[in-house]
Write a protein that holds these residues in place. Structure first.
Motif, short mmCIF file in Angstrom:
data_model
loop_
_atom_site.label_atom_id
_atom_site.label_comp_id
_atom_site.label_asym_id
_atom_site.label_seq_id
_atom_site.Cartn_x
_atom_site.Cartn_y
_atom_site.Cartn_z
N GLY A 99 19.12 8.11 6.62
CA GLY A 99 17.78 7.91 7.04
C GLY A 99 16.46 7.43 6.35
N PRO A 100 16.40 7.62 5.01
CA PRO A 100 15.39 6.83 4.60
C PRO A 100 15.47 5.25 4.61
CG PRO A 100 16.30 8.78 3.03
CD PRO A 100 17.05 8.53 4.31
N TRP A 101 16.89 4.78 4.35
CA TRP A 101 16.85 3.26 4.42
C TRP A 101 16.36 2.80 5.70
CZ3 TRP A 101 16.14 0.40 0.53
CH2 TRP A 101 16.61 0.74 -0.80
N ALA A 102 17.04 3.49 6.82
CA ALA A 102 16.81 2.96 8.40
C ALA A 102 15.52 3.34 8.59
CB ALA A 102 17.66 4.00 8.91
N ALA A 103 14.73 4.23 8.11
CA ALA A 103 13.29 4.34 8.28
C ALA A 103 12.63 3.13 7.97
CB ALA A 103 12.85 5.56 7.82
N GLY A 104 13.10 2.57 6.60
CA GLY A 104 12.46 1.34 5.83
C GLY A 104 12.72 0.31 6.79
N VAL A 105 13.96 0.06 7.15
CA VAL A 105 14.23 -1.18 8.08
C VAL A 105 13.36 -0.96 9.24
CG1 VAL A 105 15.85 -1.99 9.64
CG2 VAL A 105 16.58 -1.49 7.11
N GLY A 106 13.09 -0.02 10.05
CA GLY A 106 12.46 0.20 11.17
C GLY A 106 11.10 -0.28 10.93
N LEU A 107 10.59 0.49 9.50
CA LEU A 107 9.25 0.01 9.44
C LEU A 107 8.87 -1.36 8.96
CD1 LEU A 107 6.78 2.55 9.00
CD2 LEU A 107 6.95 2.19 6.66
N LEU A 108 9.77 -2.03 8.47
CA LEU A 108 9.49 -3.33 7.97
C LEU A 108 9.67 -4.31 9.20
CD1 LEU A 108 11.68 -4.06 4.66
CD2 LEU A 108 9.00 -4.43 5.39
N LEU A 109 10.59 -3.95 10.11
CA LEU A 109 10.72 -4.74 11.40
C LEU A 109 9.34 -4.51 12.33
CD1 LEU A 109 14.30 -4.39 12.60
CD2 LEU A 109 13.15 -6.48 12.11
N ALA A 163 7.41 -4.08 20.58
CA ALA A 163 7.71 -4.27 19.26
C ALA A 163 8.25 -3.03 18.81
CB ALA A 163 6.88 -5.12 18.44
N LEU A 164 7.44 -1.88 18.85
CA LEU A 164 7.25 -0.61 18.38
C LEU A 164 8.60 0.02 18.78
CD1 LEU A 164 3.72 0.84 18.06
CD2 LEU A 164 5.19 -0.21 16.32
N ILE A 165 9.05 -0.25 20.26
CA ILE A 165 10.15 0.41 20.71
C ILE A 165 11.42 -0.19 20.06
CG2 ILE A 165 11.50 0.61 22.86
CD1 ILE A 165 8.86 0.80 24.36
N TRP A 166 11.35 -1.41 20.04
CA TRP A 166 12.43 -2.03 19.55
C TRP A 166 12.83 -1.81 18.10
CZ3 TRP A 166 16.69 -3.97 21.69
CH2 TRP A 166 16.76 -4.36 22.95
N ALA A 167 11.69 -1.84 17.37
CA ALA A 167 11.82 -1.20 15.69
C ALA A 167 12.64 0.17 15.64
CB ALA A 167 10.48 -1.29 15.02
N ALA A 168 12.19 0.94 16.47
CA ALA A 168 12.49 2.38 16.48
C ALA A 168 14.08 2.24 17.02
CB ALA A 168 11.71 3.28 17.70
N VAL A 169 14.45 1.60 17.98
CA VAL A 169 15.77 1.45 18.41
C VAL A 169 16.59 0.72 17.32
CG1 VAL A 169 17.59 -0.02 19.87
CG2 VAL A 169 15.47 1.42 20.88
N LEU A 228 6.31 -3.71 11.29
CA LEU A 228 5.30 -4.49 10.76
C LEU A 228 5.32 -5.93 10.71
CD1 LEU A 228 4.78 -2.94 7.14
CD2 LEU A 228 3.07 -3.35 8.86
N TRP A 229 6.56 -6.62 11.02
CA TRP A 229 6.77 -7.97 11.08
C TRP A 229 6.40 -8.35 12.64
CZ3 TRP A 229 6.19 -12.46 9.86
CH2 TRP A 229 6.88 -13.69 10.73
N TRP A 230 6.91 -7.49 13.56
CA TRP A 230 6.88 -7.80 14.80
C TRP A 230 5.51 -7.63 15.54
CZ3 TRP A 230 12.14 -5.06 16.34
CH2 TRP A 230 13.15 -6.25 16.20
N VAL A 231 5.04 -6.67 14.97
CA VAL A 231 3.55 -6.20 15.29
C VAL A 231 2.65 -7.32 14.89
CG1 VAL A 231 1.53 -4.86 15.10
CG2 VAL A 231 3.83 -3.59 15.48
N LEU A 232 2.84 -7.90 13.80
CA LEU A 232 2.00 -8.87 13.06
C LEU A 232 2.23 -10.17 13.85
CD1 LEU A 232 0.06 -9.84 10.85
CD2 LEU A 232 2.04 -10.73 9.63
N SER A 233 3.43 -10.31 14.32
CA SER A 233 3.74 -11.61 14.78
C SER A 233 3.23 -11.58 16.27
CB SER A 233 5.13 -12.28 14.83
OG SER A 233 6.04 -11.28 15.36
N ALA A 234 3.18 -10.57 16.93
CA ALA A 234 2.67 -10.37 18.19
C ALA A 234 1.21 -10.50 18.35
CB ALA A 234 2.74 -8.81 18.87
N ARG A 235 0.60 -10.16 17.27
CA ARG A 235 -1.10 -10.38 17.02
C ARG A 235 -1.29 -11.82 17.25
NH1 ARG A 235 -4.90 -8.03 18.13
NH2 ARG A 235 -6.57 -9.54 17.94
N LEU A 236 -0.41 -12.48 15.95
CA LEU A 236 -0.59 -13.99 15.96
C LEU A 236 -0.34 -14.80 17.36
CD1 LEU A 236 0.52 -14.29 12.37
CD2 LEU A 236 -1.82 -14.35 13.28
#
Lengths: 488, 164
Positions: free
Chosen positions: A376-386, A359-365, A388-396
């Motif tokens: 830069g800032p907005w893209a970083a935001g998108v990556g961060l949100l993704l 999930a982290l690799i894909w979010a970075a990509v 968060l969501w992917w890691v959370l769903s991976a956990r669940l």
């Protein structure tokens, strides 16, 4: 049998229904012809050209199609030039399904489908028979199964009633009867209304109504908003209505070794599922089901299509059921599957780390890929949100995975938004299969799969098992399957 | 070495797959040449670009042929099978590894088939049919004909009773 079996014809109305089917096939071209034709008589000619051969074919088919009951098999003969005689042994018949739409009911006839274990089309479609012939067929087919009484003895009922061992003339026991309120709830949870709306909008688009709008009018946003909100209200209502009509009077009955499913207000469906043909039982729960404390239950019988979608919906043995009633229902369908006795084991917790890393690799990509457009800032935001969501769903998701094994069944559960539980009796296991991807090998993990004759959408396919556990389970399940005889 | 009771496939299978690989590479190269050639002619590319294209085509075809030549040997090293009283166990896969167990009691029927290249090398493919969905048929290629027939005879239902 002392009396020589005699060939029987279908109901004479077969011709009419065949013609009706033909007409429906040509209805769209006919409508098209009406719209494009300048004079009316071309439509008549069009219909004549297609309908007359159709009618002749229907009559010929009716005259040439017969069926008869031999002592051990059902014989269906069809065809005029290429004659075909199909013998279906009673012992191999999986189910006798009957469908009656409004017209069928009006005329007292019924569309009968006889299915055996092969996938795809029904082995024999007897369309249409007089209603009385259906009862006769059921009786003949079920009496003609010599092993059935043995099977009935072998499967003890949940309450141990003596009625189970007597065959023929078993007592019917209602397992589930759904009132309209429950059916409406089932419709709401399924939310099929969007399918109807999608089909309707497609139709509007085809018919050219949409074209009359002069493009997108930005001042009319309130109108669009109203339509959108309306759709969100209409879709659930449509779903509820649809489910109440389609599943009207849903009842599940157990009679001897068979399950009997009946439902439908307009089109009446009557299906029989021999219990020993049940390959797997599946319990599905969406978010709505969790909220309302409900579940839906289906069984897989042999001959389900490998694409995952079943050809018919006859395998839904409970479109909706309260969690309180669930164990009793499962126990009466599959006595060896005691849900409360299942001891769930989680998969390897390192599975989360694998999923999280991915999930982290894909979010970075994704963040990197959107950077040239968003900055830069907005893209970083998108990556961060993704991330968060992917890691959370991976956990669940990894937490939702689990397996259980008793000496009679194997069970697998997965999914956190839509939860599914599949229970397979060990004697229905066909092939056991262990898979290791390069990633699995790096983490010393494996994926275990169990193939059955009726694998539907959710099958036993357990990822992120630690290698020793997967290997041990593969050997044990293969041994267990080898030690039992598979009966369709 | 191989685990207990496991057998390797017939070594001739490597050669069969290499021949099949070369044929595949030849077809792919021919199709690519046809496609690239017609594209180049239609666009009227310069000699330099054409030379570069031919070079790339040669290199690509050679790489594909080389890969399809060496791969069967690696695949062979990772493929094995075992027939024991419980049933047939097949292991294969170099990168994605698989172990498939077909219990003896679940065999519906078996086929022994031969393709033209297999036939010229005296090899056969054993196909085991089950009532499963995903594994409705499990194929075990690369057996010598005698071994395939022997395996088939051992896999046929023993008691002669209809299990279904």
């Amino acid at each position: 049998m002392a009396v020589m079996p005699s060939n029987q014809r279908f109901h004479p109305l077969t011709v009419l229904f065949a013609l009706g089917g033909e007409l429906r096939n040509f209805l769209l071209p006919a409508v098209f012809a009406t719209m494009t034709a300048s004079r009316g008589n071309s439509v008549e000619r069009f219909l004549l050209v297609f309908l007359v051969p159709g009618a002749i074919a229907a009559v010929a088919r009716y005259l040439s199609s017969t069926y008869r009951y031999d002592p051990t098999e059902l014989v269906v003969r069809t065809g005029i030039i290429f004659r075909n005689e199909r013998h279906i042994p009673y012992a191999r018949i999986q189910s006798v399904d009957a469908v009656q739409n409004v017209l069928h009911r009006w005329f007292g006839v019924v569309d009968v489908k006889v299915q055996t274990g092969t996938g795809g089309e029904a082995e024999a479609t007897l369309s249409v028979l007089p209603f009385s012939a259906l009862d006769e067929m059921r009786q003949r087919v079920f009496e003609g199964r010599p092993s059935e009484s043995g099977a009935a003895v072998l499967t003890p009922s949940a309450d141990g009633s003596a009625a189970e061992v007597i065959w023929p003339a078993p007592e019917a026991r209602t397992l589930l009867h759904l009132p309209s309120r429950e059916l409406a709830l089932a419709g709401l949870l399924d939310n099929r209304g969007w399918v109807v709306i999608g089909a309707a909008s497609g139709l509007l688009f085809e018919s050219g109504v949409i074209d009359r709008f002069d493009g997108w009018d930005s001042t009319a946003w309130s109108l669009y908003a109203t339509v959108l909100v309306g759709l969100f209200v209409i879709a659930p209502v449509l779903s509820m209505l649809w489910a109440t009509v389609r599943l009207h009077g849903f009842s599940l009955t157990r009679r001897g070794g068979d399950l009997l499913v009946e439902y439908g207000a307009l089109t009446r469906v009557t299906a029989t599922i021999p219990l020993r043909r049940v390959q797997a039982i599946k319990i599905l729960r969406g978010p709505g089901h969790l909220w309302t404390g409900r579940a839906s239950v289906r069984v897989e019988t042999a001959g389900g299509s490998p694409t995952g979608r079943s050809a018919t919906e006859r395998e839904w043995i409970a479109p909706i059921i309260t969690m309180a009633d669930l164990p009793a229902l499962v126990a009466s369908v599959l006595p060896e599957a005691d849900l409360s006795a299942l001891e769930w084991h989680p998969v390897d917790p390192r599975g989360f780390r694998r999923r999280r890393n991915r999930a982290l690799i894909w979010a970075a990509v994704m963040g990197g890929a959107t950077a040239p457009w968003l900055g830069g800032p907005w893209a970083a935001g998108v990556g961060l949100l993704l991330a968060l969501w992917w890691v959370l769903s991976a956990r669940l998701y990894v937490r939702s995975l689990g397996w259980a094994r008793t000496d009679r069944v194997m069970a697998f559960r997965s999914g956190w938004i839509r939860r599914a539980v599949t229970v397979v009796p060990l004697d229905k296991i066909q092939v056991v299969d262990l898979e290791e991807s390069p990633f699995d090998r790096r983490w010393s993990m494996a994926c275990l799969r169990v193939d059955t004759a009726g694998a539907g959408a959710h099958r036993i396919d357990i990822p992120y098992l630690s290698r020793p556990i997967a290997e041990g389970m593969r050997v044990a399940l293969a041994r267990e399957a080898a030690g039992t005889t598979f009966r369709w | 070495m191989l685990p207990d009771g496991f057998e390797r496939l017939d070594p001739r299978y490597v050669h069969v797959q290499q021949i099949a690989g070369l044929i595949t590479a030849g077809i792919v190269a021919a199709v690519a040449l046809l496609g690239l050639g017609s594209l180049g002619l239609a666009a009227g590319v310069s000699w330099m670009v054409a030379g570069f294209g031919v070079g790339a085509w040669l290199a690509g075809s050679a790489l594909l042929a080389w890969w399809l030549w060496i791969w069967p040997r690696r695949a062979y090293a990772h493929a094995s099978y075992r027939l024991d009283p419980e049933g047939l166990e097949i292991r294969r896969g170099v990168v994605w590894r698989r172990v498939i167990n077909v219990p003896h009691t679940r065999v519906q029927h078996t086929d022994v088939s031969q393709g033209p290249i297999e036939r010229s090398h005296g090899l056969s493919t054993l196909i085991v049919h089950t009532a499963g969905t995903e594994h409705a048929q499990v194929a075990l290629p690369g057996l010598s004909r005698e071994v395939a027939l022997a395996l088939r005879d051992q896999l046929l239902p023993r008691d002669g009773r209809d299990a279904v």
